[in-house]
Design a protein around this motif. Sequence first.
Motif, mmCIF file in Angstrom:
data_model
loop_
_atom_site.group_PDB
_atom_site.id
_atom_site.type_symbol
_atom_site.label_atom_id
_atom_site.label_comp_id
_atom_site.label_asym_id
_atom_site.label_seq_id
_atom_site.Cartn_x
_atom_site.Cartn_y
_atom_site.Cartn_z
ATOM 1 N N SER A 22 0.520 -0.950 -0.096
ATOM 2 C CA SER A 22 0.110 -0.039 0.017
ATOM 3 C C SER A 22 1.054 0.815 0.211
ATOM 4 C CB SER A 22 -1.277 -0.088 0.998
ATOM 5 O OG SER A 22 -1.549 0.338 1.786
ATOM 6 N N LEU A 25 2.615 2.113 -3.807
ATOM 7 C CA LEU A 25 1.053 2.736 -4.817
ATOM 8 C C LEU A 25 1.374 3.685 -4.230
ATOM 9 C CD1 LEU A 25 -1.374 -0.870 -4.917
ATOM 10 C CD2 LEU A 25 0.738 -0.042 -6.564
ATOM 11 N N ALA A 46 -0.342 -1.940 -9.786
ATOM 12 C CA ALA A 46 -1.836 -2.551 -9.062
ATOM 13 C C ALA A 46 -2.825 -3.610 -9.616
ATOM 14 C CB ALA A 46 -2.816 -0.951 -9.959
ATOM 15 N N GLU A 50 -2.856 -6.835 -7.960
ATOM 16 C CA GLU A 50 -5.097 -7.791 -7.872
ATOM 17 C C GLU A 50 -5.313 -9.385 -8.491
ATOM 18 O OE1 GLU A 50 -7.215 -5.907 -10.458
ATOM 19 O OE2 GLU A 50 -7.275 -3.396 -9.545
#
Length: 693
Positions: A22, A25, A46, A50
Motif C-alpha cells: 500500500s 502504490l 496495481a 490484484e
Amino acid sequence: MSEQLSLLIEPVADADELQDASALLTLLDAWVERGWLRALDRALAAFCLELDRSAEPLLLFSAALVSHQLGHGHICLDLPATLASPDFALSLPPEGEEGSRARLPSALLAGVTLGTWGEALRRSPLVETDGTTPQAPLVLLGDRLYLRRYWNHERTVASSLRTRLADRPPLPAGLPGTLAQLFPEPLRVEGRQVTDWQKLACALAARGSFSLITGGPGTGKTTTVVRLLALLQQAAMAGGQPLRIRLAAPTGKAAARLTESIGAQVDSLPVADAVRKEIPSEVTTLHRLLGSRPDSRHFRHHAGNPLALDVLVVDEASMIDLEMMACLLDALPRHARLALLGDKDQLASVEAGGLLGDLCRDAEGGYYSEETRRWLEQVASERLDDPQLRPGDEARRPLAQRTVMLRHSRRFGSDSGIGRLARAVNALDAGRAREVLAEGHDDLNLLRLRGEHDGALERLLLDGLPGRAEGYAHYLEVLHENRPAAELPADDPAWPGWALGVLRAFDRFQLLCAVRRGPWGVEGLNPRIASMLQRRGLLESDQGWYEGRPVLVVRNDYSLGLMNGDIGIALHLPEPADVPGEAPRQVLRVAFPRNDGSGGLRFILPSRLSAVETVFAMTVHKSQGSEFTHTALILPDTLNPVMTKELLYTGITRARHWFSLIETRPAIFDEAVTRRVARRSGLMDALEVEGPA
C-alpha cells in the motif's frame, strides 16, 4: 503541498515502501502526479497486486519500472543497469528543476542487490523464468525483466531471423554476369577507384532470404535496391514466372519519397523492357501492406493469412519498432526474401525497440568470414580491402554475413559542410563538430540567440539565408503571387497546379525541434511563427483554420487516404457555382500530395481532419523519412534526455542543401554530441540463444 507529494521529500530512514504494498502504490501515485511515472505504469503495478494479493512490493515496483521503460523505448528492464543508475529509470525533471531531494528509486533500492532482486522475482507466480508459467504477465530472462507481450515479440523476431539466416536459397542464374551488367563501370569517388558496396550489397542479398543494407544519406540505398530487384526479377523471368515484389515504408511520407525515387531509376536500368515492367515503383505503408484493423493492434495478414509475395523491401527500417517487426515477420511467407534498408545512425522508432541499430551492430566493421569474403570477391569482382573491415566468424556473427554498409555518399562529399558536421556528430566528436561549424561552409549556418525574443530568429525563420536559402515567407509569397484568377472555373487545371507549387515551396524549408514542450519546442514555436507571419501580412489569421496553415497528419486515416507524417496546406479553392453564370465561391480546403507517386493531390475539408497539428515546427522524430532543401534545428536551453547524437545526426541529415543550427545555449549541442541512445533489449542475445519456450 499534497499528502502524496510530501511523501517524496520526507527523510528516508529505510525503504518502507518496499515492505508494504500500500505504501509503495501511494509513492507511485506521487510519482505519477509529479510526472515522473505514467499512470499506465502505476496501473500495471496495481493490476499485479490484484492478480496476487500477496505480491511483494519489490515485484510491484519492478512491474511499474518495466512498463515505464517501454515508454522510453526499452524492450526490457535491465536489472544490473537499473541498480547502477536507479534514478535513470524514471522520467526525472530537466536539470535545474526542484526534485533533487525527492525520494527516488535510488533510495528504495539502497539495500537491494542483484541477487535479492532476482530472487524476489523468481519466487513470484507472476514471473516466468523456466517456461512453466506461460500465463505469467512478466518474464525474467537472465537479468532482464520483460512484459510478456514484448518478450513474445522479441522471441518471434529472433526465431524468424535465425531461421532466415540459415537459409541458402538457390543463387540467381548467371549472378556474376548480371552484376557486371547492372554495374558496368568501376566505382570512382573523387578520382580514385573504390570498393563498390552497392554491387556487394546486391550480391549478398541474392545469397539469402534476409539482408540488411544500411548507409547514410546519398550512399545509394535506393539505387542498390532497384538493381537488386532487377537482378532477382531477370533471373526469375528467365526461368519462368516473374516474382511478386512489394515495397513498403513505415510512414506515408517515406513511402511517397521512395515511390518517386524508384520510379525515376527503374527507367534507366540496363535490362529488357519486360523485366522493367515487372519491377514495381509504388510503395505502400507497412500498416496498409499488413491490413491494419481499425481500433486494433492486429492485422489482416498474419501466419494464418500470409502476404502474397516473393520479395519484400522495407525502406527507412530505423523507424520500425519491435512489435511491427514481429507482425511483419509473422505475415511473411517462409519462401519470401526480405531486405531491410535504412540508416543505422538515425533515431530509433518512437515505439519500443531500436531494431535496426541492434541488427546493424557489426555493420561498421563488416566482420565477414573468410568464406564470405572469398565468395563476394569472386562473384562481384570487387576487392574487400577497406581498412575498416574486421575479420569475422560466420558461426559467431551470422547476421554480419547478411549485412552491408554503404560507405560512399554522393550527396555529402568530403568538402560538404553538412556531411562533415554529420560525420563529426556521428563520431561523438564535439570538438570536431564545433570546428566544422566555424569553418565557414556555404551550406552551414550557426545562429546563437541572445534571448527568447532575439529578432534574428524571426529573420532566419521567415527570410531564410539571404541569397542562399528560403524561409517560411517564400511559400506564402508563392501562394499569394501565383494564385490563379478568381473567375477561373473550379475544374481548371491551374488550381491544382497552383496548390502543388505552394506545397513544393513549403517543402523548401522546415524548422525542427528536439522537444515538444516549452518555448523552444513545437508547442511553443508553432503559434509564435504563425504570429510572426500574420504581423508581416502573409497570413490572414494565426488562430484556427486559415489559408496558408500547414498541417501534419499525426495518425493514419485510411478513409481519407492520409498517412501519419503527411503534410498539407489549407488553401482557398473554388467550388462549382450553384447557379449557372455565377462566379464560383471560394472554400477552404487542405491540399495533400497523393501517396501513390502520381504527383496528384487530394483536397479535403478541414472539418474532416481530426488528427492534424500545425507544422511550422516539427520534432526531429516526425521528420524521419523526409528531406528539406533548407533545414533548421533549434535546441532548447536545458539538457533533456532526448538530446543525443542520434537526434542531432537525424536533424542535420534532413537537409538537402543548407542546414542551420539555432542555439539557445552552446553547451547543449556539445553535451548532446557526446551522448547516444542506448535502448535495452535482448534481441542480439536471443539471435544466438533460444529463451524459455
